[in-house]
Design an enzyme around this catalytic site. Structure first.
Site, mmCIF file in Angstrom:
data_model
loop_
_atom_site.group_PDB
_atom_site.id
_atom_site.type_symbol
_atom_site.label_atom_id
_atom_site.label_comp_id
_atom_site.label_asym_id
_atom_site.label_seq_id
_atom_site.Cartn_x
_atom_site.Cartn_y
_atom_site.Cartn_z
ATOM 1 N N ILE A 143 0.828 -1.205 0.000
ATOM 2 C CA ILE A 143 0.000 0.000 0.000
ATOM 3 C C ILE A 143 0.857 1.247 0.000
ATOM 4 O O ILE A 143 0.351 2.357 0.025
ATOM 5 C CB ILE A 143 -0.977 0.032 1.206
ATOM 6 C CG1 ILE A 143 -0.229 -0.246 2.505
ATOM 7 C CG2 ILE A 143 -2.076 -0.986 1.009
ATOM 8 C CD1 ILE A 143 -1.090 -0.084 3.727
ATOM 9 N N GLY A 144 2.167 1.078 -0.039
ATOM 10 C CA GLY A 144 3.028 2.255 -0.107
ATOM 11 C C GLY A 144 4.475 1.839 -0.255
ATOM 12 O O GLY A 144 4.872 0.758 0.190
ATOM 13 N N VAL A 145 5.246 2.685 -0.927
ATOM 14 C CA VAL A 145 6.667 2.420 -1.104
ATOM 15 C C VAL A 145 7.410 3.694 -0.778
ATOM 16 O O VAL A 145 6.967 4.782 -1.137
ATOM 17 C CB VAL A 145 6.983 2.029 -2.564
ATOM 18 C CG1 VAL A 145 8.440 1.631 -2.696
ATOM 19 C CG2 VAL A 145 6.084 0.904 -3.015
ATOM 20 N N GLY B 166 11.474 5.450 0.840
ATOM 21 C CA GLY B 166 12.895 5.275 1.054
ATOM 22 C C GLY B 166 13.195 4.191 2.074
ATOM 23 O O GLY B 166 14.188 3.484 1.973
ATOM 24 N N LYS C 256 8.918 -0.955 2.133
ATOM 25 C CA LYS C 256 7.543 -1.019 1.629
ATOM 26 C C LYS C 256 6.562 -1.181 2.778
ATOM 27 O O LYS C 256 6.901 -1.722 3.820
ATOM 28 C CB LYS C 256 7.387 -2.207 0.692
ATOM 29 C CG LYS C 256 8.086 -1.974 -0.614
ATOM 30 C CD LYS C 256 7.764 -3.052 -1.610
ATOM 31 C CE LYS C 256 8.448 -2.708 -2.925
ATOM 32 N NZ LYS C 256 8.373 -3.794 -3.876
ATOM 33 N N VAL C 257 5.339 -0.740 2.553
ATOM 34 C CA VAL C 257 4.288 -0.932 3.535
ATOM 35 C C VAL C 257 3.236 -1.868 2.938
ATOM 36 O O VAL C 257 2.753 -1.651 1.828
ATOM 37 C CB VAL C 257 3.634 0.409 3.919
ATOM 38 C CG1 VAL C 257 2.558 0.173 4.967
ATOM 39 C CG2 VAL C 257 4.674 1.376 4.449
ATOM 40 N N LYS D 84 5.271 -2.234 7.913
ATOM 41 C CA LYS D 84 6.335 -1.496 7.224
ATOM 42 C C LYS D 84 7.625 -2.291 7.338
ATOM 43 O O LYS D 84 8.153 -2.476 8.426
ATOM 44 C CB LYS D 84 6.459 -0.119 7.875
ATOM 45 C CG LYS D 84 7.606 0.731 7.362
ATOM 46 C CD LYS D 84 7.379 2.174 7.744
ATOM 47 C CE LYS D 84 8.559 2.769 8.467
ATOM 48 N NZ LYS D 84 8.329 4.119 8.938
ATOM 49 N N ASP E 45 6.512 18.128 10.739
ATOM 50 C CA ASP E 45 6.098 17.912 9.356
ATOM 51 C C ASP E 45 4.582 17.738 9.279
ATOM 52 O O ASP E 45 4.070 16.762 8.740
ATOM 53 C CB ASP E 45 6.833 16.710 8.767
ATOM 54 C CG ASP E 45 6.872 16.742 7.239
ATOM 55 O OD1 ASP E 45 6.473 17.781 6.662
ATOM 56 O OD2 ASP E 45 7.283 15.745 6.630
#
Ligand SMILES: *[C@@H]1O[C@H](CO)[C@@H](O)[C@H](O)[C@H]1NC(C)=O
Ligand SMILES: *[C@@H]1O[C@H](CO)[C@@H](O)[C@H](O)[C@H]1NC(C)=O
Length: 837
Positions: free
Chosen positions: A502-504, A506, A509-510, A524, A620
């Site tokens: 569901i995400g990539v 640095g 990956k998640v 993660k 952030d």
């Protein structure tokens, strides 16, 4: 004992202050060394095909071709004694491998994600094989790189970057009937995940690109260094080649080269995006040869018809001596893609800071692509000029996964790709979890150093010192969060199935996963790294374990078996707030939903600021770091990267300001001094984003609109913020609710931190805005109501400032209660269990 006391006792620090400082120092040095080395590819195969010895070209060693990765019988090693001169890679072209049938290379991939595939062809005669007659196709994964290819014309170099989604990269060569295939050299090399992200805009009309760039196979068509020399693989951290622009510029006389030094800013592009030689040189307008200074500089490129192209513009204002002195337009073909672009604005007042923009140009039958830059026609107070530092044009794979028509034999099924697409759709979501860049280590580490003395008592600090020096660091973390067995996470994620990504980022990956007890989680998984990565990993576990709140995304556990570094978070069904506001075509959120989301995230931040002895500053805050669960309840993410230290290390880059363009507190920027009020400022920008549903920086808009905070505050100062409201909300907000909200955002954006409210105060005002809206929910659908936007009711119930701060103070003092409400029954009991082991 109050719950918070209990909590603090349980989560005592893992090491002493002295040791910690030493370690952090070592860590800092290490990470600086790593930074200066640049990106180190995990997978790095360089092969000199057909050669029995290794060949070094520009510091890169291409190893002898020992067939280790080759899966075919019918092949021949070929060589020529003809010397090939004046070609950079000439030694590679002395040998080739010839394939008499379908052949494939099979490379084990240790780090999935985007990889370069670079192919070198140079036809020569070997025995009966005349390579310039060869016709073949090349495929990799499910992509066709070359179909019906005949490398007739001298040396050819082809560069692709492909998302690799398995542990194995298969590169296949299929000759046409009665023909053969060949290859002179080959590279398969990891690409940093940050290089291609999903932030492109479409050209005509301008808008967010709805496809998934992350998923596209790309072929480099042109990579050009404007106003500068050829940049070879030696001078590029990613081994890329950039050619000079003389051959592309339409009218040489109207252009001149300029050189300057580049100011790489944290949060902005790195040298991996483009090196100094690219950002530090530019082509600018040469008005001395033109009677009228109002002209465009244009470059023209040959491209293949029928494909979409990704166009990346690289800018760095090395020509101006002061901020806000350069305003220019950018065009692709004849469409304007950025108007009155002011680089000072988009780089938040940093001169000579790199900046890039990605555009996707739809497929057409044109074979010429032109880009132009020209001076602004509306801002005439500055001398007309325009610049371009670098340009990349990449062909995108078509709907069939091809970059070059059809292959002779279709390689594999395409089921996997569909799965991946689904994964990635879910995916843009959790990119949020990532962003764990090397740079952060320093900040976070320092935070630890500052944070611990206040919390530790002597006894704990002492006992853990010895633990640490004994080298059993890992055992210390087991007290903080649930430790998972690797097999449990393998099971939860279907052995890290790519379709569940569901995400990539640095960090790695998640994956979406489901635990045995049917809890859905976000997993993660870090790329296994050195000791230094391990430290970072443990710091994150410790930080995240300490701050638990129903409006902070929580850590459920971790796994450190077999050198793995895996963090398990609660899963947030609905992704980021940002995606719900714009760019993704999700259903529009109602005003009430938006207010509730703002309130939730304000609670999370309020807790960070006040929930422990020393305020934790997020650093952030942005809409992409606010995640929504299945009920659209908001939780703040990524606070593990925040810090409590008051200052930024001066030995580091002087412009080391962290955060995201568009959200940065101007005061922090000027003084480099960080306070909770910097978060308040960023949160104010989020409020405007929620209100207007547009990106905080949008360079494609007219100049005055580029920066959301600036633009919206101009409207607010005139008391007309409602004029720029998200059209989906128009007419649906009670004027007094709107007014309260607008005032709150305005106060958050005050120039000086001291003038901004606390998060508690913001929270109160947002809750009040919700009440004002709530009282009339039943009227909401009454379109005839006269009490809608545009007619501010004079009856607005104005609460005095003193009253506000009184209630806010109450809120702050009651934060312990707030804490006790943390929904941690499950997580907490697991934590306690883990500790007891
Ligand atoms: C490229 O790198 C070499 C060695 O690092 C350096 O001497 C040279 O000046 C660089 N060239 C450019 C164009 O930056
Ligand atoms: C620059 O090029 C654009 C796009 O082709 C065109 O619309 C514009 O008029 C040009 N400007 C000048 C000054 O020629």
């Amino acid at each position: 004992m109050s719950p918070s006391h209990l909590f603090r006792l349980k989560f005592h620090p893992v090491m002493g202050v002295g040791e910690l400082k030493l370690l952090l120092w070592i860590l800092s040095v290490l990470s600086l060394v790593l930074i200066s080395l640049g990106f180190v590819p995990k997978d790095n195969y360089l092969i000199d095909c057909g050669s029995s010895t290794s060949t070094t070209v520009m510091n890169h060693v291409f190893v002898a071709d020992n067939s280790q990765y080759l899966k075919t019988q019918r092949n021949i090693m070929a060589s020529t004694s003809n010397s090939i001169t004046s070609i950079i890679a000439s030694p590679l072209y002395q040998t080739a491998r010839i394939f008499n049938g379908t052949a494939s290379y099979n490379f084990p991939i240790s780090n999935q994600g985007r990889h370069w595939i670079r192919l070198y062809f140079f036809p020569f005669q070997y025995q009966e094989y005349n390579m310039s007659m060869a016709i073949f196709s090349v495929t990799a994964q499910n992509f066709v790189l070359l179909g019906n290819f005949n490398p007739r014309n001298g040396s050819m170099f082809k560069e692709y970057s492909l998302p690799v989604t398995s542990d194995n990269l298969v590169l296949s060569f299929t000759p046409a009937e009665h023909s053969f295939a060949f290859l002179n050299a080959l590279e398969v090399v990891s690409v940093p995940d940050t290089l291609i992200t999903d932030n492109a805009q479409t050209v005509n009309p301008l808008g967010a690109f709805q496809g998934l760039l992350m998923n596209e196979a790309l072929q480099t068509v042109w990579r050009v260094n404007m106003g500068g020399p050829l940049v070879t693989t030696l001078n590029d951290t990613l081994g890329r080649t950039w050619v000079a622009d003389q051959n592309f510029i339409v009218n040489q006389n109207l252009a001149q080269s300029v050189t300057g030094s580049v100011n790489y800013v944290q949060g902005g592009p790195t040298r991996d995006i483009a090196p100094d030689t690219v950002y530090g040189t530019a082509t600018e307008m040469n008005s001395s040869n033109a009677p009228n200074p109002n002209f465009n500089m244009t470059w023209k490129f040959n491209v293949d018809a029928g494909f979409q192209h990704l166009i990346r513009f690289h800018f760095c204002d090395i020509v101006s001596t002061a901020l806000n002195n350069l305003y220019f337009n950018v065009y692709v073909n004849s469409w304007v893609v950025a108007q009155d672009l002011d680089l000072s604005l988009v780089t938040v007042n940093t001169l000579a800071a790199p900046y890039y923009m990605d555009f996707v140009l739809g497929s057409s039958n044109r074979t010429i692509l032109s880009v132009s830059v020209g001076p602004s026609t509306t801002v005439t107070s500055v001398s007309p000029n325009a610049i371009l530092n670098g340009l990349e044009i990449m062909k995108m794979s078509d709907s069939k996964g091809s970059l070059d028509g059809e292959a002779f034999i279709s390689p594999h099924g395409s089921k996997k790709k569909v799965g991946l697409i689904v994964g990635v759709v879910l995916g843009v979501i959790a990119v949020v979890f990532l962003g764990t860049i090397l740079f952060f280590i320093l900040h976070r580490s320092r935070r630890l150093a500052h944070d611990h003395p206040s919390k530790s008592n002597g006894r704990n600090a002492h006992s853990t010192v010895s633990k640490f020096s004994n080298g059993t660091i890992t055992s210390a973390t087991s007290e903080l969060a649930l430790r998972f067995a690797f097999v449990a996470l393998q099971e939860a994620t279907n052995n890290f199935d790519e379709s569940l990504v569901i995400g990539v980022g640095g960090f790695g990956k998640v994956y979406k996963g489901v635990l045995k007890d049917e809890t859905t989680v976000a997993v993660k998984r870090a790329n296994p790294l050195s000791k230094q990565g391990l430290m970072e990993f443990q710091t994150e576990i410790e930080m995240l374990s300490q701050f638990r709140h129903r409006h902070l995304v929580s850590l459920i556990g971790y796994c450190d078996e077999q050198n793995e570094m895996i963090l398990v978070y609660e899963y947030m069904e609905n992704g980021t707030l940002k995606n719900h506001l714009y760019g993704q075509n999700l259903p529009s959120l109602s005003w009430k939903q938006r207010l509730e989301i703002c309130i939730g995230s304000a609670k999370g931040l309020h807790y960070l600021h006040t929930g422990s002895v020393k305020a934790i500053i997020h650093r952030d805050v942005k809409s992409a770091n606010i995640l929504l669960d299945e009920n659209l309840k908001a939780k703040v993410a990524d606070f593990g990267l925040s810090k409590a230290g008051p200052e930024i290390d001066q030995t580091h880059v002087s412009t080391a300001v962290k955060g995201s363009f568009g959200y940065l507190d101007p005061e922090y920027f000027k003084r480099q001094q960080l306070t909770e009020k910097s978060d308040v400022y960023s949160f104010g920008v989020v409020l405007l984003e929620v209100f207007c549903a547009r990106p905080v920086i949008d360079p494609s808009l007219p100049r005055e609109k580029v920066n959301l905070a600036e633009w919206a505050m101009q409207w607010q100062k005139r008391g007309e913020l409602e004029q720029i409201i998200d059209p989906n909300l128009a007419g649906k907000i009670r004027p007094d609710s709107l007014r309260k909200f607008a005032e709150t955002a305005e106060k958050c954006l005050a120039e000086y931190g001291v003038d901004r409210p606390t998060m508690g105060n913001v929270l109160f005002n947002l809750e009040y805005a919700l009440q004002l809206q709530d009282t009339t929910t039943q009227d909401e659908t009454d379109e005839n109501s006269t009490n809608q936007i545009g007619e501010l009711s004079p009856m607005v119930n104005h609460i005095s400032n003193e009253e506000t701060s009184l209630i806010a103070e109450h809120l702050e003092s009651s934060q312990v209660d707030d804490f006790s409400g943390v929904s941690m029954s499950k997580v907490f009991s697991q934590l306690v269990k883990a500790e007891g082991r």
